[in-house]
Write an enzyme that holds these catalytic residues in place. Sequence first.
Site, PDB file in Angstrom:
ATOM      1  N   GLU A  33       0.831  -1.224   0.000  1.00  0.00           N
ATOM      2  CA  GLU A  33       0.000   0.000   0.000  1.00  0.00           C
ATOM      3  C   GLU A  33       0.856   1.262   0.000  1.00  0.00           C
ATOM      4  OE1 GLU A  33      -3.242   0.068   2.849  1.00  0.00           O
ATOM      5  OE2 GLU A  33      -3.360   2.251   2.732  1.00  0.00           O
TER       6      GLU A  33
ATOM      7  N   LYS B  16      -7.530   0.041  11.474  1.00  0.00           N
ATOM      8  CA  LYS B  16      -6.898  -0.450  10.237  1.00  0.00           C
ATOM      9  C   LYS B  16      -5.632   0.358   9.985  1.00  0.00           C
ATOM     10  CE  LYS B  16      -6.299  -0.900   5.564  1.00  0.00           C
ATOM     11  NZ  LYS B  16      -5.434  -0.105   4.685  1.00  0.00           N
TER      12      LYS B  16
ATOM     13  N   ASP C 141       3.512 -14.178  12.392  1.00  0.00           N
ATOM     14  CA  ASP C 141       2.172 -14.606  12.002  1.00  0.00           C
ATOM     15  C   ASP C 141       1.244 -13.394  12.138  1.00  0.00           C
ATOM     16  OD1 ASP C 141      -0.382 -15.596  11.861  1.00  0.00           O
ATOM     17  OD2 ASP C 141       0.009 -17.350  13.119  1.00  0.00           O
TER      18      ASP C 141
ATOM     19  N   HIS D 196      -2.021  10.805  -0.363  1.00  0.00           N
ATOM     20  CA  HIS D 196      -2.267   9.472  -0.915  1.00  0.00           C
ATOM     21  C   HIS D 196      -2.096   9.453  -2.419  1.00  0.00           C
ATOM     22  CE1 HIS D 196      -3.834   6.648   1.978  1.00  0.00           C
ATOM     23  NE2 HIS D 196      -4.298   5.902   0.990  1.00  0.00           N
TER      24      HIS D 196
HETATM   25  C1  MEV Z   1      -5.652   3.872   5.080  1.00  0.00           C
HETATM   26  O1  MEV Z   1      -4.999   2.683   4.726  1.00  0.00           O
HETATM   27  C2  MEV Z   1      -5.667   4.083   6.577  1.00  0.00           C
HETATM   28  C3  MEV Z   1      -6.528   5.240   7.079  1.00  0.00           C
HETATM   29  O2  MEV Z   1      -7.851   5.115   6.567  1.00  0.00           O
HETATM   30  C4  MEV Z   1      -6.535   5.185   8.590  1.00  0.00           C
HETATM   31  C5  MEV Z   1      -7.528   6.134   9.254  1.00  0.00           C
HETATM   32  O3  MEV Z   1      -8.540   6.492   8.628  1.00  0.00           O
HETATM   33  O4  MEV Z   1      -7.288   6.443  10.433  1.00  0.00           O
HETATM   34  C6  MEV Z   1      -6.011   6.565   6.575  1.00  0.00           C
END
Ligand code: MEV
Length: 419
Positions: free
Chosen positions: A78, A258, A274, A371
């Site tokens: 990513e 995430k 793992d 991004h």
């Molecule tokens: C993207 O991979 C992760 C984010 O969505 C985390 C977040 O929103 O805190 C940018």
Amino acid sequence: MPKKFYQLSRLERLAALQTEKTLTTGDAAFFRAGKSLTQQRAGQLIENQLTTFSLPEGMARQLLVNGKYYQVPMVTEEPSVIAAASNGAKLAVAGGGFTTNQPQRLLIGQIIIIDIADMKKLQLQLEKSKTALLKIANAAHPSLQQRGGGAKWLRLRPLSQQELSLDLAVDVQQAMGANMINTMLEAVAAELRPHLQATILMSILSNHGPDNLVTAKVALPLAALSTAKINGTLVASKIAAASRIAQLDPYRAVTHNKGIMNGITAAALAFGNDFRAIESAAHAFAVRNGQYRGLSQWQVQAKTLQGELTLPLPVGFVGGATKALPAVKPNQRLAHIDSAEELMQVLCALGLAQNLAALKALVTTGIQQGHMALQVKSLAISAGASTDEVLPLSNALKHAKTLDLTTAKQLLHALRQQR
Ligand code: MEV
């Protein structure tokens, strides 16, 4: 002006790491050669092996944890994950870096007993046998006890009138410990089976990790958070608000977490760990009080933005895949990490750095600005650009009105016409 680390070519980066003694000459040569798992080794690791599968490895720079700077290898597909980690790491330096506690490292295994006719009687019987059963567990893996680890305690957890979990807690020392604990559990189960008026359904480690926790903290001066357009106090209060929302709303909490796991999983992979076990444990911990919540919390206090992250990190530093995957030992040496405890501390700090960078971007410029700048490269590759075409196409995409595959293909076509 000297180039920044991210502006160097891959080979220049490796040379820089060698010069600053982050990498040994041998490891620098290993990384330069880009060698990976052989087909033969891959075939020994899994079943029905067809080929090997590569992912990019990069590095988060200068993560300051407990007074020591770490260069943390990360494996991820990513774009912007590593940039965010390095960004978070840099911000944290203004507050003296991350501090962590001494992590707990106890793995829990379960022997699940069902068809119990008399629960009270069974509980009494098991209570009396605890010392003997711990001995049996330790005899199944004597070297672990010799190294100061081993089976530490047993606990009875009735699950219903007829079902019970016999929990075994094991100090697995530097290993992830799945095989060790499963061997111990099966030895205990075999001893118990003939003496029980009940059925042993299964014996297996638990990936739930409330006894495998680590905490990282950071306190940032508000001024360190200011951007060209917004002052640090406002940025900090918005980060604290984002943190509150992740406590209130599971929709936001899952994304918040995430982001934390973007960093932790990428580094866990680089260290041959793992990552499924780590992810399961983290998300189970996030819902421990009945509602799924953000794993980290941020608040403005004493003129600083204070952040804290606690989560289970069932990592291993020796054995298993750490031995079988050729990049793991060089990665351990690159990071200058020497133990499972230190790995837990660094991964936890990395997760908090990742979270800090994501929240700061979200409440200021928005995530897409950073991004997309990085994603143009992925888009260029998806459009079919060759190695030589990726850079010129990425540059052309940065000036395009729309960033999508159709535009990328049109621009690639135009680029080829010009050549
Ligand atoms: C993207 O991979 C992760 C984010 O969505 C985390 C977040 O929103 O805190 C940018």
